[in-house]
Write an enzyme that holds these catalytic residues in place. Structure first.
Site, mmCIF file in Angstrom:
data_model
loop_
_atom_site.group_PDB
_atom_site.id
_atom_site.type_symbol
_atom_site.label_atom_id
_atom_site.label_comp_id
_atom_site.label_asym_id
_atom_site.label_seq_id
_atom_site.Cartn_x
_atom_site.Cartn_y
_atom_site.Cartn_z
ATOM 1 N N ASP A 41 59.013 46.992 43.063
ATOM 2 C CA ASP A 41 59.415 48.047 44.000
ATOM 3 C C ASP A 41 60.538 48.852 43.366
ATOM 4 O OD1 ASP A 41 57.730 46.407 45.518
ATOM 5 O OD2 ASP A 41 58.864 46.706 47.370
ATOM 6 N N LYS A 68 53.740 51.589 52.033
ATOM 7 C CA LYS A 68 54.584 50.532 52.589
ATOM 8 C C LYS A 68 55.689 51.161 53.416
ATOM 9 C CE LYS A 68 57.717 46.734 51.288
ATOM 10 N NZ LYS A 68 58.174 45.871 50.167
ATOM 11 N N LYS A 100 56.401 53.882 49.071
ATOM 12 C CA LYS A 100 57.155 53.087 50.039
ATOM 13 C C LYS A 100 58.259 53.950 50.607
ATOM 14 C CE LYS A 100 60.210 48.985 49.925
ATOM 15 N NZ LYS A 100 60.623 47.820 49.114
#
Lengths: 307, 476
Positions: free
Chosen positions: A142, A242, A206
């Site tokens: 991430d 996400k 995300k």
């Protein structure tokens, strides 16, 4: 097709605008959907299976990460029908602990990297951060984008960083690109950053680090879902989404699932394509699940601590 | 079948206590009609009979007008504005308190989704009473002179598409200005008006200030032609509106009639929100909206993209039980309306336009029509000119802003229009050239009691809502 330099900028600035009033109204309408009985049962389990169970604190220890991994494997030790979560999410230096704990369970190990959460480090440091996470056993990375560069209009710089991280991840880890939408502020920026990340090779986009307020919101997630939908249509590649940060209740989680369902549909209603980054959310989902099965609420003492 | 199907989530009907039969509300009481005419009102979603309603005869209308006249002269016109305001505020609050009951009843009788009656119709109805309650003691500041006087007794005839909301649009300004009213709800949707009569009793509104007479065309005719009426207000079809204008003689008249609004999408529009706006413009309330965006004008360069997005979006619309909280599209209000929608849609196909309907299953009982889009529509087709008043969208294209204006204005109607573009200057340029009472920019079907609403040309005359709405009920 690769777009670079001034063309990249023209492309991103030429994306259709987002009318924030309209986007917020659409998100609010979908938030008013009433999900009951069988649909609720399905949604609760789906939400559990989409969670990236997360701990990202300076005070994290191997013990805490092990406890969280145990929870990830058996969210409710008294009920084996509860699905496992999608992934555990930790800092790179604890990725090895997490990887050892969840080995063989199918639960992914996600590690934040690239100078999380601010992203204020040199590219070398960022790439080293990514390499160490992967070496420690993370199969999902991430990364955070350089929001300063994005806001300064240096799209190429942001693009190149994502592409460089992607190169390091290639073949071993999935790349999730954190846009930190709370710092991008406008929905036009959210759409631009989404496309920038996808063009540069993101496997997932995300919303947030969870360290900035606001974190995930329904309108922001709506715009990101529209972006992955449009990107697949034009580029033939599916990218996941996400939503992370600020999602604490089962009701919130179900609203995100409704948003996915009615914006991009079945293809994204899967832990491989939609994730919820959260920690305290899991226990509320479990509580609602028990309530649905037994008709009674039990107190928080009947559910295990996350860690 | 999708992965995530929503289970039924019906709003409970228990909150509504339906009577078997309803009388007329005259002079503060429910009274039987003097004739023996009755009619049934049904739920268009199931064809279930909900109640029996009295058909008011000319003699009943006369009684109601007499009661209204008496209340006007003795009570309401001589009451200080601040006292009238108290009653209006009280009515507004009771509407809020009984919102769920009103919403369920509206959805039952009309067929509209509970989400719309709950989130749009009822809150807006309350908002209208709140808004005009505020004007009641400030009329001298409204710009109509130092002491504007009411007109007298208003005869009001309202349609079936927004039964309680149209009642609020009519009654709130009339009462605020000091008039009394005799109102006739549509024959297919009388129930919320009758519940409103109960609310008037609950609010201790003086007898005769509001009178509700139910019935069909004959009752309406008796009302608007009654010599004791000083003011006629009508919302409904252009055909009936013209008849009323002829019959009304020297009475003051306001008419809010049909429409064939253009919803104009430019290439630089925010596409996803424009698609939402198109959907909201024509499929809101099953398209039973006089200001519906029934003609979509898309700039040719983005036609394919907009149509693809629109079709994808329409496939997600949820049609069915109006009381289900997740329903987006409800039932067509009556078999007559359904027949009209079918006839016009068939003419569209016969004249060469291409028909596409959203893939949704229609319930067996009740009156239903799927959300439908016609492409390849020419400005000469009937579906581009006549008001369908149903979930049917006609799509046309344009190349330049001037062409968009020419096509948008090429209609006998002029109630509303929508413009979708990211360019502020173009919105202003368009708005000053569109001959429509309301122009929405990057939105559609947004209503607010502070905003005047009304038409150009065959869409009627007079304005409702806002400060302008007071003029229709003042002797100015």
């Amino acid at each position: 097709m690769t777009i670079a330099g001034p063309d990249l900028r023209r492309f991103l600035d030429g994306l259709p605008g987002v009318d924030s009033v309209g986007a917020e109204a659409r998100a609010a309408l979908l938030a008013s959907r009433s999900i009951k009985t069988t649909a609720k049962r399905l949604a609760l389990d789906l939400a559990i299976s989409m969670i990236d169970l997360t701990t990202l604190e300076g005070q994290d220890t191997p013990g805490k990460v092990r406890a969280m991994c145990a929870k990830a494997k058996h969210p409710d030790p008294t009920d084996p029908t509860v699905p496992t979560v999608a992934a555990v999410c930790v800092y790179p230096d604890l990725a090895d602990v997490a990887a050892a704990e969840v080995k063989g369970t199918g639960i992914h190990v996600a590690s934040v990297a690239t100078g999380f959460p601010s992203g204020r480090a040199s590219l070398d440091v960022k790439l080293a951060d990514v390499r160490s996470a992967i070496a420690a056993g993370a199969d999902e990375v991430d990364m955070v984008i350089d929001r300063g560069a994005f806001l300064a209009g240096k799209y190429q710089l942001v693009f190149d960083e994502i592409a460089a991280v992607k190169e390091v991840c290639e073949g071993t880890a999935h790349l999730k690109v954190i846009l930190e939408t709370g710092e991008l502020v406008t929905l036009d920026n959210v759409r631009r950053a989404s496309w920038l990340a996808m063009l540069a090779g993101a496997d997932f986009i995300k919303t947030s680090t969870g360290k900035v307020t606001p974190a995930a919101t329904l309108p922001v997630t709506l715009v990101m879902l529209e972006a992955v939908r449009d990107y697949r249509e034009s580029h033939g590649r599916q990218v996941g989404v996400k939503a992370a940060g600020g999602i604490r209740t089962a009701k919130d989680a179900i609203r995100y699932l409704v948003l996915v369902n009615e914006t991009v549909g079945d293809d994204w209603l899967d832990p491989d394509w939609f994730r919820l980054g959260a920690s305290s959310l899991l226990n509320d989902l479990l509580m609602q699940r028990t309530k649905l099965a037994t008709g009674r609420y039990s107190g928080p003492d009947y559910f295990t601590l996350d860690s | 079948m999708g992965k995530f199907e929503y289970a039924p989530a019906p709003e409970s009907r228990d909150v509504v206590a339906l009577k078997e039969s309803y009388g007329l509300f005259i002079d503060g009481d429910f009274v039987p009609g003097q004739g023996d005419g009755v009619f049934k009102t049904i739920s268009p979603a199931t064809e279930e009979v909900l109640a029996e309603v009295t058909e008011a005869s000319p003699a009943d209308v006369d009684r109601a007008v007499t009661a209204a006249r008496r209340a006007y002269e003795r009570t309401w016109s001589v009451m200080p504005g601040r006292e009238r305001a108290k009653y209006l505020f009280r009515i507004a609050r009771i509407i809020q308190e009984r919102a769920r009951e009103l919403a369920v009843l509206e959805s039952l009788d009309n067929g509209k989704p509970i989400r719309e009656s709950r989130d749009v119709d009822i809150p807006l109805a309350a908002a209208h009473f709140f808004y005009y309650a505020g004007w009641a003691d400030k009329l001298e500041h409204a710009g109509f002179g130092p002491d504007p006087r009411p007109l007298g007794v208003a005869g009001q005839v309202i349609p079936w598409n927004f039964p309680l909301l149209m009642l609020a649009w009519k009654i709130a300004p009339a009462l605020a200005c000091g008039n009394t009213v005799v109102l006739k709800p549509a024959e297919t949707t009388p129930l919320t008006a009758l519940l409103f009569a109960e609310i008037c009793q609950q609010a201790d509104l003086p007898p005769g200030v509001v009178n509700i007479v139910t019935g069909a065309g004959a009752t309406g005719r008796a009302l608007v032609t009654h010599p004791g009426i000083d003011k006629v207000a009508f919302t409904g079809s252009t055909e009936v509106g013209k008849e009323i204008a002829r019959a009304a003689g020297r009475k003051k008249v306001t008419l809010e009639l049909g429409g064939k609004a253009a919803n104009i999408v430019f290439a630089d529009a925010p596409v996803d929100q424009a698609v939402e706006g198109i959907v909201n413009g024509i499929f809101f309330n099953q398209g039973h909206v006089c200001c519906a965006g029934s003609r979509l004008l898309v700039q040719e360069s983005v036609y394919d993209q907009v149509l693809a997005s629109l079709r994808r979006r329409l496939a997600t619309l949820r049609l069915g039980d109006p009381l289900d909280k997740n329903t987006d599209v409800g039932a067509i209000n009556s078999p007559a309306q359904l027949a009209k929608i079918r006839e016009l849609s068939d003419s569209g196909e016969a004249e060469g336009a291409e028909r596409w309907s959203a893939p949704c299953e229609l319930p067996v009982k009740g009156f239903w029509f799927p959300p439908t889009v016609f492409t390849g529509v020419s400005p000469a087709h009937r579906i581009a000119r006549e008001e369908i008043f149903g979930p049917v969208l006609s799509v046309l294209t344009f190349r330049t802003p001037a062409e968009a204006i020419a096509k948008a204005n090429n209609t006998p109607y002029g109630l509303s229009a929508g413009v979708w573009t990211d360019k502020g200057s173009r919105i202003l340029w368009m708005a000053s050239r569109l001959r429509a009472g309301v122009v929405w920019a990057n939105t559609f079907n947004k209503f607010d009691p502070t905003s005047p609403f009304g038409g150009y040309k065959e869409s009627g005359y007079g304005r409702e809502g806002g400060r302008h709405g007071l003029e229709a009920y003042l002797d100015v």
